[in-house]
Write a protein that holds these residues in place. Structure first.
Motif, PDB file in Angstrom:
ATOM      1  N   PRO A  26       0.843  -1.203   0.000  1.00 16.41           N
ATOM      2  CA  PRO A  26       0.000   0.000   0.000  1.00 16.41           C
ATOM      3  C   PRO A  26       0.880   1.257   0.000  1.00 16.41           C
ATOM      4  O   PRO A  26       2.002   1.237   0.499  1.00 16.41           O
ATOM      5  CB  PRO A  26      -0.807  -0.111   1.284  1.00 16.41           C
ATOM      6  N   LEU A  27       0.371   2.331  -0.554  1.00 17.53           N
ATOM      7  CA  LEU A  27       1.142   3.573  -0.649  1.00 17.53           C
ATOM      8  C   LEU A  27       1.610   4.068   0.719  1.00 17.53           C
ATOM      9  O   LEU A  27       2.715   4.582   0.866  1.00 17.53           O
ATOM     10  CB  LEU A  27       0.321   4.650  -1.352  1.00 17.53           C
ATOM     11  N   TRP A  28       0.771   3.921   1.743  1.00 17.43           N
ATOM     12  CA  TRP A  28       1.126   4.409   3.071  1.00 17.43           C
ATOM     13  C   TRP A  28       2.334   3.687   3.654  1.00 17.43           C
ATOM     14  O   TRP A  28       3.023   4.216   4.515  1.00 17.43           O
ATOM     15  CB  TRP A  28      -0.043   4.327   4.039  1.00 17.43           C
ATOM     16  N   LEU A  29       2.621   2.492   3.170  1.00 17.25           N
ATOM     17  CA  LEU A  29       3.719   1.702   3.717  1.00 17.25           C
ATOM     18  C   LEU A  29       5.070   2.373   3.478  1.00 17.25           C
ATOM     19  O   LEU A  29       5.997   2.199   4.257  1.00 17.25           O
ATOM     20  CB  LEU A  29       3.696   0.293   3.129  1.00 17.25           C
ATOM     21  N   ARG A  30       5.171   3.177   2.412  1.00 15.09           N
ATOM     22  CA  ARG A  30       6.434   3.857   2.104  1.00 15.09           C
ATOM     23  C   ARG A  30       6.893   4.756   3.244  1.00 15.09           C
ATOM     24  O   ARG A  30       8.083   4.963   3.424  1.00 15.09           O
ATOM     25  CB  ARG A  30       6.297   4.692   0.834  1.00 15.09           C
ATOM     26  N   ASP A  31       5.941   5.302   4.007  1.00 16.50           N
ATOM     27  CA  ASP A  31       6.274   6.215   5.105  1.00 16.50           C
ATOM     28  C   ASP A  31       6.305   5.522   6.459  1.00 16.50           C
ATOM     29  O   ASP A  31       6.431   6.182   7.485  1.00 16.50           O
ATOM     30  CB  ASP A  31       5.245   7.352   5.157  1.00 16.50           C
ATOM     31  N   ASP A  32       6.175   4.219   6.472  1.00 19.40           N
ATOM     32  CA  ASP A  32       6.098   3.470   7.721  1.00 19.40           C
ATOM     33  C   ASP A  32       7.437   2.786   8.008  1.00 19.40           C
ATOM     34  O   ASP A  32       8.074   2.276   7.094  1.00 19.40           O
ATOM     35  CB  ASP A  32       4.983   2.416   7.610  1.00 19.40           C
ATOM     36  N   PRO A  33       7.875   2.764   9.257  1.00 19.69           N
ATOM     37  CA  PRO A  33       9.127   2.078   9.598  1.00 19.69           C
ATOM     38  C   PRO A  33       9.109   0.588   9.230  1.00 19.69           C
ATOM     39  O   PRO A  33      10.155  -0.008   8.996  1.00 19.69           O
ATOM     40  CB  PRO A  33       9.244   2.243  11.114  1.00 19.69           C
ATOM     41  N   LEU A  34       7.935  -0.002   9.162  1.00 21.54           N
ATOM     42  CA  LEU A  34       7.829  -1.409   8.784  1.00 21.54           C
ATOM     43  C   LEU A  34       8.405  -1.642   7.398  1.00 21.54           C
ATOM     44  O   LEU A  34       9.036  -2.669   7.144  1.00 21.54           O
ATOM     45  CB  LEU A  34       6.360  -1.849   8.828  1.00 21.54           C
ATOM     46  N   ASP A  35       8.229  -0.684   6.486  1.00 21.68           N
ATOM     47  CA  ASP A  35       8.732  -0.832   5.124  1.00 21.68           C
ATOM     48  C   ASP A  35      10.240  -1.033   5.126  1.00 21.68           C
ATOM     49  O   ASP A  35      10.760  -1.939   4.471  1.00 21.68           O
ATOM     50  CB  ASP A  35       8.345   0.383   4.280  1.00 21.68           C
ATOM     51  N   ALA A  36      10.960  -0.208   5.864  1.00 23.12           N
ATOM     52  CA  ALA A  36      12.421  -0.337   5.929  1.00 23.12           C
ATOM     53  C   ALA A  36      12.809  -1.667   6.556  1.00 23.12           C
ATOM     54  O   ALA A  36      13.749  -2.324   6.100  1.00 23.12           O
ATOM     55  CB  ALA A  36      13.014   0.828   6.716  1.00 23.12           C
ATOM     56  N   ALA A  37      12.074  -2.085   7.586  1.00 25.15           N
ATOM     57  CA  ALA A  37      12.382  -3.358   8.238  1.00 25.15           C
ATOM     58  C   ALA A  37      12.226  -4.523   7.266  1.00 25.15           C
ATOM     59  O   ALA A  37      13.031  -5.448   7.257  1.00 25.15           O
ATOM     60  CB  ALA A  37      11.472  -3.560   9.449  1.00 25.15           C
ATOM     61  N   LEU A  38      11.208  -4.471   6.432  1.00 23.09           N
ATOM     62  CA  LEU A  38      10.978  -5.550   5.477  1.00 23.09           C
ATOM     63  C   LEU A  38      11.994  -5.525   4.340  1.00 23.09           C
ATOM     64  O   LEU A  38      12.466  -6.561   3.899  1.00 23.09           O
ATOM     65  CB  LEU A  38       9.558  -5.460   4.918  1.00 23.09           C
ATOM     66  N   ARG A  39      12.336  -4.340   3.854  1.00 18.71           N
ATOM     67  CA  ARG A  39      13.258  -4.227   2.720  1.00 18.71           C
ATOM     68  C   ARG A  39      14.694  -4.517   3.118  1.00 18.71           C
ATOM     69  O   ARG A  39      15.421  -5.168   2.391  1.00 18.71           O
ATOM     70  CB  ARG A  39      13.182  -2.831   2.101  1.00 18.71           C
ATOM     71  N   GLU A  40      15.101  -4.024   4.279  1.00 15.72           N
ATOM     72  CA  GLU A  40      16.500  -4.109   4.662  1.00 15.72           C
ATOM     73  C   GLU A  40      16.834  -5.355   5.463  1.00 15.72           C
ATOM     74  O   GLU A  40      18.001  -5.675   5.627  1.00 15.72           O
ATOM     75  CB  GLU A  40      16.886  -2.862   5.470  1.00 15.72           C
ATOM     76  N   GLY A  41      15.826  -6.043   5.984  1.00 17.42           N
ATOM     77  CA  GLY A  41      16.117  -7.210   6.819  1.00 17.42           C
ATOM     78  C   GLY A  41      16.990  -6.828   7.999  1.00 17.42           C
ATOM     79  O   GLY A  41      17.985  -7.474   8.274  1.00 17.42           O
ATOM     80  N   GLY A  42      16.627  -5.753   8.665  1.00 17.66           N
ATOM     81  CA  GLY A  42      17.432  -5.176   9.743  1.00 17.66           C
ATOM     82  C   GLY A  42      17.772  -6.158  10.852  1.00 17.66           C
ATOM     83  O   GLY A  42      17.196  -7.235  10.964  1.00 17.66           O
ATOM     84  N   PRO A  43      18.710  -5.785  11.687  1.00 22.94           N
ATOM     85  CA  PRO A  43      19.255  -6.708  12.679  1.00 22.94           C
ATOM     86  C   PRO A  43      18.479  -6.818  13.985  1.00 22.94           C
ATOM     87  O   PRO A  43      18.808  -7.661  14.793  1.00 22.94           O
ATOM     88  CB  PRO A  43      20.639  -6.107  12.955  1.00 22.94           C
ATOM     89  N   THR A  44      17.473  -5.972  14.217  1.00 20.19           N
ATOM     90  CA  THR A  44      16.814  -6.026  15.516  1.00 20.19           C
ATOM     91  C   THR A  44      15.945  -7.267  15.639  1.00 20.19           C
ATOM     92  O   THR A  44      15.507  -7.856  14.654  1.00 20.19           O
ATOM     93  CB  THR A  44      15.938  -4.781  15.767  1.00 20.19           C
ATOM     94  N   ARG A  45      15.684  -7.629  16.856  1.00 14.24           N
ATOM     95  CA  ARG A  45      14.881  -8.824  17.130  1.00 14.24           C
ATOM     96  C   ARG A  45      13.493  -8.700  16.509  1.00 14.24           C
ATOM     97  O   ARG A  45      12.963  -9.626  15.935  1.00 14.24           O
ATOM     98  CB  ARG A  45      14.765  -9.003  18.641  1.00 14.24           C
ATOM     99  N   ARG A  46      12.900  -7.510  16.608  1.00 11.62           N
ATOM    100  CA  ARG A  46      11.564  -7.310  16.060  1.00 11.62           C
ATOM    101  C   ARG A  46      11.575  -7.482  14.548  1.00 11.62           C
ATOM    102  O   ARG A  46      10.723  -8.137  13.966  1.00 11.62           O
ATOM    103  CB  ARG A  46      11.053  -5.921  16.418  1.00 11.62           C
ATOM    104  N   GLU A  47      12.562  -6.885  13.884  1.00 15.01           N
ATOM    105  CA  GLU A  47      12.636  -6.980  12.436  1.00 15.01           C
ATOM    106  C   GLU A  47      12.894  -8.413  11.997  1.00 15.01           C
ATOM    107  O   GLU A  47      12.348  -8.874  11.012  1.00 15.01           O
ATOM    108  CB  GLU A  47      13.710  -6.028  11.904  1.00 15.01           C
ATOM    109  N   LEU A  48      13.733  -9.139  12.720  1.00 16.21           N
ATOM    110  CA  LEU A  48      13.979 -10.537  12.380  1.00 16.21           C
ATOM    111  C   LEU A  48      12.700 -11.350  12.551  1.00 16.21           C
ATOM    112  O   LEU A  48      12.420 -12.248  11.766  1.00 16.21           O
ATOM    113  CB  LEU A  48      15.104 -11.110  13.241  1.00 16.21           C
TER     114      LEU A  48
END
Length: 175
Positions: free
Chosen positions: A113-135
């Motif tokens: 959805p368009l709103w996802l671009r401005d949501d921190p969840l988008d970065a977590a999904l794209r980058e596969g970040g290291p935090t426990r929540r993102e994993l």
């Protein structure tokens, strides 16, 4: 003095933090206002102020929802920090539940959805970040690709796995 990181400490903090709620008169005042900006001003004079601090009178539905999700995640993180260490992983996992609807949509092959671009969840999904929540999000999304309709059940199973007390698994979260 109550020890930080104990159930008693967490209970005292929860009671203090969440015992302050708008009373019936405050809700009536808010309900009667039809102008969004005026409603925000009235709500800011109530215990709702912390929840709406990031919301301005020009906010759209996506901005409001993003602020509510962020505030909920912050509250869950704070509660996890108050808890004994054996409970933290389970409490932290509760912060993922707010993302389940969009994760299920994406797992079904839906366009972001368009709103996802401005949501921190988008970065977590794209980058596969290291935090426990993102994993945790990445593992749920990967599992959801197998069966998107089971995403909530997979989240619940992971929560059960993280609970430190065997009896709590059935007592707290009966299906």
């Amino acid at each position: 003095m109550i020890e930080a990181g104990s159930l008693e400490y967490a209970h005292a903090r929860l009671c203090a933090r969440y015992g302050v709620r708008p009373d019936e008169l405050a809700w009536r005042r808010i309900e009667m206002i039809r102008d969004f900006g005026a409603m925000l001003d009235t709500a800011r004079a109530s215990p709702l102020a912390a929840w709406i601090a990031e919301i301005g009178p020009e906010a759209n539905a996506h901005t409001i929802e993003r602020a509510m999700r962020a505030h909920l995640r912050e509250r869950i993180a704070a509660i996890a920090a108050w808890m004994p260490s054996v409970w933290r992983a389970a409490i932290e996992w509760c912060g993922v539940v707010v993302d389940l609807p969009v994760l299920q949509h994406l797992a079904r092959g839906g366009a972001p959805p368009l709103w996802l671009r401005d949501d921190p969840l988008d970065a977590a999904l794209r980058e596969g970040g290291p935090t426990r929540r993102e994993l945790g999000l990445a593992s749920l999304l990967a599992a959801g690709k197998v069966d998107p309709d089971r995403l909530a059940a997979l989240w619940r199973a992971e929560l059960h796995r993280r609970l430190p007390v065997r009896g709590a698994r059935s007592a707290l979260l009966a299906d």
